[in-house]
Design an enzyme around this catalytic site. Structure first.
Site, PDB file in Angstrom:
ATOM      1  CG  MET A 127      -5.361  -6.083   6.733  1.00 10.14           C
ATOM      2  SD  MET A 127      -6.405  -5.301   6.338  1.00 10.14           S
ATOM      3  CE  MET A 127      -6.343  -4.011   7.523  1.00 10.14           C
ATOM      4  CB  SER A 128      -0.493  -8.196   2.753  1.00  6.00           C
ATOM      5  OG  SER A 128       0.228  -7.472   3.621  1.00  6.00           O
ATOM      6  CE1 TYR A 139      -8.449  -5.763   1.816  1.00  6.61           C
ATOM      7  CE2 TYR A 139      -7.070  -6.473   2.861  1.00  6.61           C
ATOM      8  CZ  TYR A 139      -7.341  -5.290   2.017  1.00  6.61           C
ATOM      9  OH  TYR A 139      -6.670  -4.324   1.027  1.00  6.61           O
ATOM     10  CD  GLU A 140      -8.373  -7.410  -3.636  1.00  6.18           C
ATOM     11  OE1 GLU A 140      -8.378  -7.347  -4.379  1.00  6.18           O
ATOM     12  OE2 GLU A 140      -7.411  -7.514  -2.886  1.00  6.18           O
ATOM     13  CG  HIS A 182      -4.766  -7.454  -0.003  1.00  9.05           C
ATOM     14  ND1 HIS A 182      -5.137  -6.511  -0.785  1.00  9.05           N
ATOM     15  CD2 HIS A 182      -3.716  -6.515   0.962  1.00  9.05           C
ATOM     16  CE1 HIS A 182      -3.758  -5.768  -0.471  1.00  9.05           C
ATOM     17  NE2 HIS A 182      -2.850  -6.208   0.443  1.00  9.05           N
ATOM     18  CG  HIS A 204      -6.640   3.142   2.955  1.00  7.58           C
ATOM     19  ND1 HIS A 204      -5.786   2.048   3.101  1.00  7.58           N
ATOM     20  CD2 HIS A 204      -6.492   3.579   1.426  1.00  7.58           C
ATOM     21  CE1 HIS A 204      -5.150   1.667   1.900  1.00  7.58           C
ATOM     22  NE2 HIS A 204      -5.941   2.049   0.804  1.00  7.58           N
ATOM     23  CG  HIS A 235      -3.403  -1.975  -3.121  1.00 10.78           C
ATOM     24  ND1 HIS A 235      -3.125  -2.805  -2.343  1.00 10.78           N
ATOM     25  CD2 HIS A 235      -4.276  -1.993  -2.878  1.00 10.78           C
ATOM     26  CE1 HIS A 235      -2.379  -3.295  -1.936  1.00 10.78           C
ATOM     27  NE2 HIS A 235      -3.320  -2.275  -1.179  1.00 10.78           N
ATOM     28  CB  ALA A 254       1.855  -0.004   4.207  1.00  7.66           C
ATOM     29  CB  SER A 305      -0.708  -0.150   1.368  1.00  9.97           C
ATOM     30  OG  SER A 305      -2.348  -0.458   1.002  1.00  9.97           O
ATOM     31  CG  ASN A 329      -1.277   3.133  11.013  1.00  7.10           C
ATOM     32  OD1 ASN A 329      -0.988   2.315   9.942  1.00  7.10           O
ATOM     33  ND2 ASN A 329      -1.857   2.219  12.297  1.00  7.10           N
TER      34      ASN A 329
HETATM   35  N1  HPA Z   1      -3.460  -2.811  11.227  1.00  6.64           N
HETATM   36  C1  HPA Z   1      -3.655  -3.714   9.672  1.00  6.64           C
HETATM   37  N2  HPA Z   1      -3.030  -3.706   8.758  1.00  6.64           N
HETATM   38  C2  HPA Z   1      -2.666  -2.609   8.689  1.00  6.64           C
HETATM   39  C3  HPA Z   1      -2.060  -1.271   9.553  1.00  6.64           C
HETATM   40  C4  HPA Z   1      -2.552  -1.665  10.705  1.00  6.64           C
HETATM   41  O1  HPA Z   1      -3.152  -0.507  11.994  1.00  6.64           O
HETATM   42  N3  HPA Z   1      -1.503  -0.110   9.225  1.00  6.64           N
HETATM   43  C5  HPA Z   1      -1.505  -0.364   7.758  1.00  6.64           C
HETATM   44  N4  HPA Z   1      -1.990  -1.844   7.159  1.00  6.64           N
END
Ligand code: HPA
Length: 279
Positions: free
Chosen positions: A212-213, A86-87, A84, A248, A62, A114, A31, A236
């Protein structure tokens, strides 16, 4: 024939004549990190949607394509945007592009993402070299009949992230004066960000970053015997660790801010990894 194997062969057949290119290193751009592609001399572009049967990514920010080209003289394939879980795709679809890049000839896999920082010593904008991973919260991409042509049924996972490659990346960061944290990446399914309790859980389990990946890709690549390395951009601090709710947008803004350093670190690492693979 096993349907997973069949789909993989079909995708490979559909692309190999379009792009007769043998990459040495495969890169997955996470990301907000997709701009790295500006660094390379792109020779061919292949949109995922133009590969028959390929799962197409839907996340904003993406892009969904393979880029083929050179980082200096090193032939690379880059996934600009990943697939992903989650898709809604099956895990076997999520890792299909990783398997394809191996079939194209890539020996090493460089994963980036990320991620949320779980370790209180981290700050947004840090880079974390992935030392190990926890994928126990998502289904394994290796469930189902084993694809014997790719790897063994029960594959060893004692060193998913190759020690030599980690040494190379650490040294590259040091030479470039880029601070580099190190830690364990935890993959959860998403797409919601974690609750503070889940972030606590990740920390208690020994995680340093959450996303998530990536970890499922690590499993599939390790199964095939690829040399793997990975860097998380801590976009973050994970939920509950600061006052701010997550968005996001924040994830992308941080990735944009650190992109120049990230590019330098990836390029230097890729060049040195290529030398190492040839040695
Ligand atoms: N959690 C999950 N996935 C993420 C995060 C997060 O804080 N930041 C970027 N991808």
């Amino acid at each position: 024939m096993n349907p997973v194997s069949e789909k993989l062969s079909k995708c490979y057949e559909s692309m190999k004549d379009k792009v007769p290119f043998k990459p040495q290193i495969a890169l997955v751009l996470g990301s907000g990190l997709g701009d790295y592609a500006d660094e390379i001399q792109v020779e061919s572009v292949l949109e995922y949607k133009d590969i028959e049967g390929f799962p197409v990514s839907t996340v904003q920010g993406h892009k969904g394509r393979f880029l083929f080209g050179h980082v200096e003289n090193v032939p690379v394939v880059i996934m600009q945007g990943r697939v992903h879980y989650y898709e809604g795709y099956a895990m076997t679809d999520v890792v299909l592009p990783i398997r394809l890049m191996k079939l194209m000839g890539a020996e090493a896999l460089f994963l980036t993402n990320a991620a949320g920082g779980v370790n209180y010593d981290f700050r947004a904008g840090d880079f974390m070299l992935i030392r190990d991973q926890i994928a126990s919260f998502v289904p394994s991409p290796l469930l189902g009949p084993n694809l014997e042509e790719l790897g063994p049924r029960f594959c060893d996972m004692s060193e998913v992230y190759d020690e030599d490659l980690r040494v190379i990346i650490r040294k590259a960061a040091e030479d470039l004066g880029i601070p580099l944290k190190e830690g364990v990446y935890v993959q959860l399914t998403g797409p919601s960000y974690e609750t503070p309790a889940e972030v606590n859980m990740c920390r208690v389990l020994g995680g340093d970053a959450v996303g998530m990946s990536t970890a499922c890709e690590g499993i599939a690549a390790n199964h095939m015997g690829m040399k793997i390395c990975g860097i998380s951009c801590i976009s973050n601090m994970a939920c509950g660790m600061t006052e701010n709710p997550l968005s996001h947008k924040e994830v992308q803004e941080t990735a944009d801010r650190v992109a120049p350093l990230f590019k330098k670190l990836i390029t230097t690492s890729v060049l040195r990894i290529a030398k190492h693979l040839e040695a």
